[in-house]
Motif scaffolding. Structure first.
Motif, PDB file in Angstrom:
ATOM      1  N   SER A   8       0.864  -1.183   0.000  1.00  0.00           N
ATOM      2  CA  SER A   8       0.000   0.000   0.000  1.00  0.00           C
ATOM      3  C   SER A   8       0.897   1.229   0.000  1.00  0.00           C
ATOM      4  N   GLY A   9       0.346   2.370  -0.350  1.00  0.00           N
ATOM      5  CA  GLY A   9       1.148   3.584  -0.405  1.00  0.00           C
ATOM      6  C   GLY A   9       1.828   3.758  -1.749  1.00  0.00           C
ATOM      7  N   LEU A  10       2.658   4.757  -1.810  1.00  0.00           N
ATOM      8  CA  LEU A  10       3.218   5.247  -3.060  1.00  0.00           C
ATOM      9  C   LEU A  10       4.704   5.537  -2.872  1.00  0.00           C
ATOM     10  N   LEU A  11       5.503   5.217  -3.872  1.00  0.00           N
ATOM     11  CA  LEU A  11       6.907   5.619  -3.909  1.00  0.00           C
ATOM     12  C   LEU A  11       7.112   6.575  -5.075  1.00  0.00           C
ATOM     13  N   LEU A  12       7.775   7.705  -4.816  1.00  0.00           N
ATOM     14  CA  LEU A  12       8.061   8.702  -5.837  1.00  0.00           C
ATOM     15  C   LEU A  12       9.512   9.144  -5.728  1.00  0.00           C
ATOM     16  N   MET A  13      10.076   9.645  -6.821  1.00  0.00           N
ATOM     17  CA  MET A  13      11.402  10.230  -6.757  1.00  0.00           C
ATOM     18  C   MET A  13      11.362  11.546  -5.975  1.00  0.00           C
ATOM     19  N   TRP A  14      12.534  11.954  -5.511  1.00  0.00           N
ATOM     20  CA  TRP A  14      12.682  13.181  -4.722  1.00  0.00           C
ATOM     21  C   TRP A  14      13.378  14.233  -5.582  1.00  0.00           C
ATOM     22  N   GLN A  15      12.879  15.454  -5.513  1.00  0.00           N
ATOM     23  CA  GLN A  15      13.455  16.533  -6.314  1.00  0.00           C
ATOM     24  C   GLN A  15      13.505  17.810  -5.491  1.00  0.00           C
ATOM     25  N   ARG A  16      14.545  18.595  -5.692  1.00  0.00           N
ATOM     26  CA  ARG A  16      14.646  19.902  -5.058  1.00  0.00           C
ATOM     27  C   ARG A  16      14.378  20.982  -6.104  1.00  0.00           C
ATOM     28  N   PRO A  17      13.473  21.959  -5.840  1.00  0.00           N
ATOM     29  CA  PRO A  17      12.568  22.019  -4.708  1.00  0.00           C
ATOM     30  C   PRO A  17      11.317  21.161  -4.933  1.00  0.00           C
ATOM     31  N   ASN A  18      10.649  21.307  -6.092  1.00  0.00           N
ATOM     32  CA  ASN A  18       9.544  20.438  -6.479  1.00  0.00           C
ATOM     33  C   ASN A  18       9.180  20.781  -7.916  1.00  0.00           C
ATOM     34  N   CYS A  19       8.280  20.006  -8.506  1.00  0.00           N
ATOM     35  CA  CYS A  19       7.824  20.325  -9.864  1.00  0.00           C
ATOM     36  C   CYS A  19       6.315  20.541  -9.867  1.00  0.00           C
ATOM     37  N   LEU A  20       5.805  21.152  -8.793  1.00  0.00           N
ATOM     38  CA  LEU A  20       4.373  21.433  -8.694  1.00  0.00           C
ATOM     39  C   LEU A  20       4.077  22.735  -9.444  1.00  0.00           C
ATOM     40  N   PHE A  21       3.299  22.614 -10.500  1.00  0.00           N
ATOM     41  CA  PHE A  21       3.064  23.735 -11.408  1.00  0.00           C
ATOM     42  C   PHE A  21       1.818  23.390 -12.235  1.00  0.00           C
ATOM     43  N   PRO A  22       1.026  24.384 -12.647  1.00  0.00           N
ATOM     44  CA  PRO A  22       1.182  25.831 -12.501  1.00  0.00           C
ATOM     45  C   PRO A  22       0.758  26.319 -11.114  1.00  0.00           C
ATOM     46  N   PRO A  23       1.251  27.505 -10.728  1.00  0.00           N
ATOM     47  CA  PRO A  23       0.957  28.025  -9.389  1.00  0.00           C
ATOM     48  C   PRO A  23      -0.528  28.160  -9.093  1.00  0.00           C
ATOM     49  N   ASP A  24      -1.325  28.559 -10.092  1.00  0.00           N
ATOM     50  CA  ASP A  24      -2.759  28.731  -9.834  1.00  0.00           C
ATOM     51  C   ASP A  24      -3.410  27.424  -9.397  1.00  0.00           C
ATOM     52  N   VAL A  25      -2.988  26.315  -9.999  1.00  0.00           N
ATOM     53  CA  VAL A  25      -3.569  25.022  -9.634  1.00  0.00           C
ATOM     54  C   VAL A  25      -3.083  24.595  -8.258  1.00  0.00           C
ATOM     55  N   VAL A  26      -1.806  24.842  -7.958  1.00  0.00           N
ATOM     56  CA  VAL A  26      -1.277  24.532  -6.634  1.00  0.00           C
ATOM     57  C   VAL A  26      -2.032  25.330  -5.572  1.00  0.00           C
ATOM     58  N   ARG A  27      -2.226  26.622  -5.815  1.00  0.00           N
ATOM     59  CA  ARG A  27      -2.943  27.452  -4.837  1.00  0.00           C
ATOM     60  C   ARG A  27      -4.390  26.994  -4.680  1.00  0.00           C
ATOM     61  N   THR A  28      -5.021  26.579  -5.780  1.00  0.00           N
ATOM     62  CA  THR A  28      -6.385  26.068  -5.690  1.00  0.00           C
ATOM     63  C   THR A  28      -6.446  24.877  -4.753  1.00  0.00           C
ATOM     64  N   ALA A  29      -5.512  23.955  -4.922  1.00  0.00           N
ATOM     65  CA  ALA A  29      -5.477  22.773  -4.058  1.00  0.00           C
ATOM     66  C   ALA A  29      -5.255  23.175  -2.602  1.00  0.00           C
ATOM     67  N   ILE A  30      -4.272  24.035  -2.355  1.00  0.00           N
ATOM     68  CA  ILE A  30      -3.961  24.443  -0.977  1.00  0.00           C
ATOM     69  C   ILE A  30      -5.143  25.171  -0.347  1.00  0.00           C
ATOM     70  N   ASN A  31      -5.774  26.059  -1.109  1.00  0.00           N
ATOM     71  CA  ASN A  31      -6.897  26.833  -0.569  1.00  0.00           C
ATOM     72  C   ASN A  31      -8.102  25.956  -0.246  1.00  0.00           C
TER      73      ASN A  31
END
Length: 318
Positions: free
Chosen positions: A132-155
């Motif tokens: 169960s669960g998920l394994l993903l690669m690690w990246q600095r800082p991250n590849c979360l984009f576009p910002p509007d979609v990230v903010r939508t999720a956080i909000n």
């Protein structure tokens, strides 16, 4: 013979200029036998990919290519009533890495998901896919984009994992389709921008929902366009010269994101890419860390300062 590992890759024949190296190194260096399923678009794409893979030395590994048409009947059955998921898989092609392996697998089956811009420089074994669960690669800082979609999720209170890279992922074909369809709708549904990085946002949310962790970055390394590398490129260091400093002998896999994918063949021709190491020992698993609203706000503010100073203009990719 050991059980075959179930490996998936979404691939267009137009990416073969670099993905051929990913496939060749995977077949050559995977110690375990694999069943590779390539997912593509049209019937013609399927034929081109089949011809390309048939020309490689695949050893004892098995492979097959599937077009979107091949998966239509299975989509009708598995995603019936999930209009958001059906629309999502027709968004950016990269998003099909989330949906389409589910159409080709039995419930609970292993899914090892690969991007086409990878390279496997040494003999290796994949990590064990957790029950169960998920394994993903690690990246600095991250590849979360576009910002509007990230903010939508956080909000909306959707928790996201930080430092997510989507070059390699392990999980099981046991997705909660109700939740996944809900997530897609919450972050934008049919109105999502057709950006490949939206895939990373979905993985980041899934990581915080089902748990797991990051693959050991000592084995599973992502290209990082650090300030030092940006400066070296600006001063005239070639792409192969930049990549030559990577610890190739230590790696199971290298994710050559961005411009790095176009440098791999030249590095290989210089004899600096392929090693003789054998990496069979499992790597450590790093816990996921949440990208908090406050941390994301600081990251965005810092990037705005850099942009105002002309940093990204000066050090933009060639």
């Amino acid at each position: 013979m050991p059980n075959r590992r179930h490996v998936y890759m979404v691939l267009s024949p137009r990416s073969l200029s670099y993905s051929r190296s990913a496939l060749e190194s995977l077949f050559r260096n995977s110690i375990e036998p694999i069943q590779l399923r390539l997912i593509t678009d049209s019937k013609q794409d399927k034929e081109e990919l089949s011809d390309a893979v048939a020309a490689l030395d695949t050893g004892l590994h098995q492979w097959a290519v599937y077009s979107e048409e091949d998966l239509a009947e299975r989509e009708d059955a598995l995603f019936a009533g999930y209009d958001n998921l059906r629309a999502f898989r027709r968004g950016h092609p990269c998003w099909r890495k989330i949906t389409d392996p589910l159409l080709l697998s039995n419930p609970g089956a292993e899914l090892v998901l690969l991007d086409p811009d990878l390279y496997f420089p040494n003999r290796f074994q994949f990590e064990e896919t957790p029950p169960s669960g998920l394994l993903l690669m690690w990246q600095r800082p991250n590849c979360l984009f576009p910002p509007d979609v990230v903010r939508t999720a956080i909000n909306k209170g959707i928790r996201l994992a930080h430092h997510v890279d989507i070059g390699v992922a392990h999980w099981r074909a046991s997705a909660d389709l109700d939740w996944l369809a809900w997530l897609v709708a919450e972050i934008g549904g049919p109105g999502l921008p057709r950006s490949m990085h939206v895939e990373a946002i979905v993985w980041a949310a899934l990581a915080m929902r089902i748990g797991g962790g990051h693959l050991d970055p000592g084995y599973w390394r992502c290209w990082h366009r650090s300030p030092a590398k940006r400066l070296r490129i600006k001063l005239g260091t070639s792409g192969p010269g930049i990549l030559s400093s990577e610890p190739w002998g230590d790696l199971k896999c290298f994710h050559a994101g961005g411009e790095a994918k176009w440098w791999l063949n030249a590095v290989r021709e210089l004899g600096m890419l392929d090693g003789h190491a054998i990496h069979c020992v499992p790597g450590r698993v790093l816990p996921f860390v949440e990208l908090t609203p406050a941390h994301y706000a600081r990251e965005r503010a810092f990037k705005r300062v850099l942009q105002s100073l002309g940093y990204y203009h000066i050090f933009r990719p060639a």
